[in-house]
Scaffold this motif. Structure first.
Motif, PDB file in Angstrom:
ATOM      1  N   TRP A   1       5.681  13.264  11.277  1.00  0.00           N
ATOM      2  CA  TRP A   1       4.958  12.085  10.781  1.00  0.00           C
ATOM      3  C   TRP A   1       5.817  10.837  10.932  1.00  0.00           C
ATOM      4  CZ3 TRP A   1       2.156  13.731   5.583  1.00  0.00           C
ATOM      5  CH2 TRP A   1       1.138  14.645   5.908  1.00  0.00           C
TER       6      TRP A   1
ATOM      7  N   TRP B   1       4.348   6.310   7.166  1.00  0.00           N
ATOM      8  CA  TRP B   1       3.586   5.916   8.367  1.00  0.00           C
ATOM      9  C   TRP B   1       3.281   4.425   8.326  1.00  0.00           C
ATOM     10  CZ3 TRP B   1       2.172   9.128  12.354  1.00  0.00           C
ATOM     11  CH2 TRP B   1       1.189   8.691  13.237  1.00  0.00           C
TER      12      TRP B   1
ATOM     13  N   LEU C   1      -3.155  12.237  12.383  1.00  0.00           N
ATOM     14  CA  LEU C   1      -2.450  12.150  11.100  1.00  0.00           C
ATOM     15  C   LEU C   1      -3.417  12.326   9.946  1.00  0.00           C
ATOM     16  CD1 LEU C   1       0.164  11.274   9.378  1.00  0.00           C
ATOM     17  CD2 LEU C   1      -1.038   9.080   9.248  1.00  0.00           C
TER      18      LEU C   1
ATOM     19  N   VAL D   1       3.529  10.005   2.763  1.00  0.00           N
ATOM     20  CA  VAL D   1       3.071   9.798   4.145  1.00  0.00           C
ATOM     21  C   VAL D   1       3.817   8.598   4.728  1.00  0.00           C
ATOM     22  CG1 VAL D   1       1.094   9.552   5.679  1.00  0.00           C
ATOM     23  CG2 VAL D   1       0.795  10.675   3.458  1.00  0.00           C
TER      24      VAL D   1
END
Length: 361
Positions: free
Chosen positions: A89, A41, A133, A39
């Motif tokens: 993402w 992010w 998300l 992920v």
């Protein structure tokens, strides 16, 4: 080829295959027992940046990890596969991180966002995008869990596992989190961001299935976080670095401390490991470093003892790895990730092989 045919023909002593999945393994997702969800992010970071590049740095470094692990020599045969993060993402992380900076700067100047309607609107947008998300992460986790895979999450900043915890909560009636970190992460909507990296454990407390959070290595916190702990009625337990070191200086062993930490956990446990929990030289580029901490071996020892304790490890996340000018941070992250995969597999009854015993005398 079948999975067994791949195992029979693959040479784990050679460098990892460049076109393979994480750790250079030759297995497909379907052939792998463990799925890693990256992920990338870091929208709400207000200090050091780079965590969104952490999954890629860990992946790149993983090809140099020797697969013949002392504790888990057969782990590689189970298959570990890194899923592909949706492209939006990382795109959204970069886009909304930039949008967040004026908000952070205004707050750092002591300004009231009520006097800045445009910033208020941007803040609402960022909170929505972050919530989206987490929903997408939850869906991706459940997709693999519904195929009987063991799933782990690789961040990104520490906000990223919320959807992962929500997925676990939809499967398990109750579980706890073993949280290794320099920070409590119990701030309430830090800097106005509902899903701040500094708020992950506060947000986790809003999930009723999470019965306890046991924190280890803490050495930085604010008054608000202390109040959250005190009001949790034992739902949050804190093992600060200062307390653990004081006990060690006075003769208590790490083995005893680990036993005491594990005893406070419920039967089902998810591990959440912020890389800044360790001494900074292990992760010099992590976003919010704090002096002190614990060693790589102390962390792996705790995980090994947890795996052997009779508790059930239902998953883990590894977050806040941020690459620098060298691949050191990714290297440490990749090796910790491999060990944690071994702990998860062994605890869940998978064959990871007998530990290797070397002659020492």
């Amino acid at each position: 080829m079948t999975k067994q045919q791949i195992i029979d023909t693959f040479d784990p002593s050679q460098p990892g295959l460049a076109d393979a999945t994480i750790f250079g393994l030759p297995f497909s997702a379907e052939q792998s027992e463990i799925i890693i969800i990256p992920v990338p992010w870091e929208v709400t970071v207000s200090y050091g940046a780079g965590a969104s590049d952490g999954p890629e740095a860990v992946l790149d470094a993983s090809f140099q990890v020797d697969l013949h692990h002392q504790e888990f020599p057969e782990l590689w045969k189970l298959g570990i596969y890194m899923d592909e993060a949706p492209s939006h993402w990382k795109t959204n992380s970069d886009k909304y991180k930039e949008l967040a900076q004026p908000i952070i700067q205004a707050l750092e100047k002591g300004e009231d966002l009520n006097h800045h309607p445009n910033l208020q609107a941007d803040l609402a947008t960022i909170n929505k995008v972050c919530r989206d998300l987490h929903t997408e992460v939850k869906e991706k986790v459940l997709f693999w869990m519904n195929q009987s895979k063991k799933v782990a999450l690789l961040g990104g900043d520490h906000s990223t596992p919320l959807g992962y915890y929500e997925a676990l909560a939809s499967i398990h009636d109750t579980f706890g989190i073993l949280h290794l970190d320099a920070h409590m992460d119990l701030r309430i909507a830090y800097e106005g961001f509902t899903y701040s990296h500094a708020s992950i454990m506060y947000n986790a407390l809003q999930i009723p299935q999470i019965s306890k959070i046991v924190q280890v290595g803490i050495r930085d916190f604010c008054e608000q976080e202390v109040a959250v702990v005190q009001q949790s009625k034992g739902r949050v337990l804190i093992n600060t670095s200062a307390d653990l070191q004081t006990e060690a200086f006075e003769g208590k062993t790490w083995a005893t401390q680990c036993d005491e930490i594990i005893a406070t956990l419920p039967q089902k446990v998810c591990i959440s490991f912020d890389i800044d929990g360790m001494y900074q030289w292990y992760a010099p580029n992590t976003g919010t470093p704090v002096p002190g901490g614990f060693s790589f071996e102390q962390a792996t020892y705790l995980f090994n003892k947890l795996a052997q304790s009779g508790k059930e490890i239902i998953g883990f996340d590894l977050v806040e790895v941020a690459p620098g000018e060298t691949d050191w941070d990714g290297n440490v992250g990749a090796r910790m990730l491999f060990h944690m995969c071994g702990v998860l597999a062994k605890n869940n009854g998978m064959n990871t092989g007998d530990p290797i015993q070397f002659p020492r005398k």
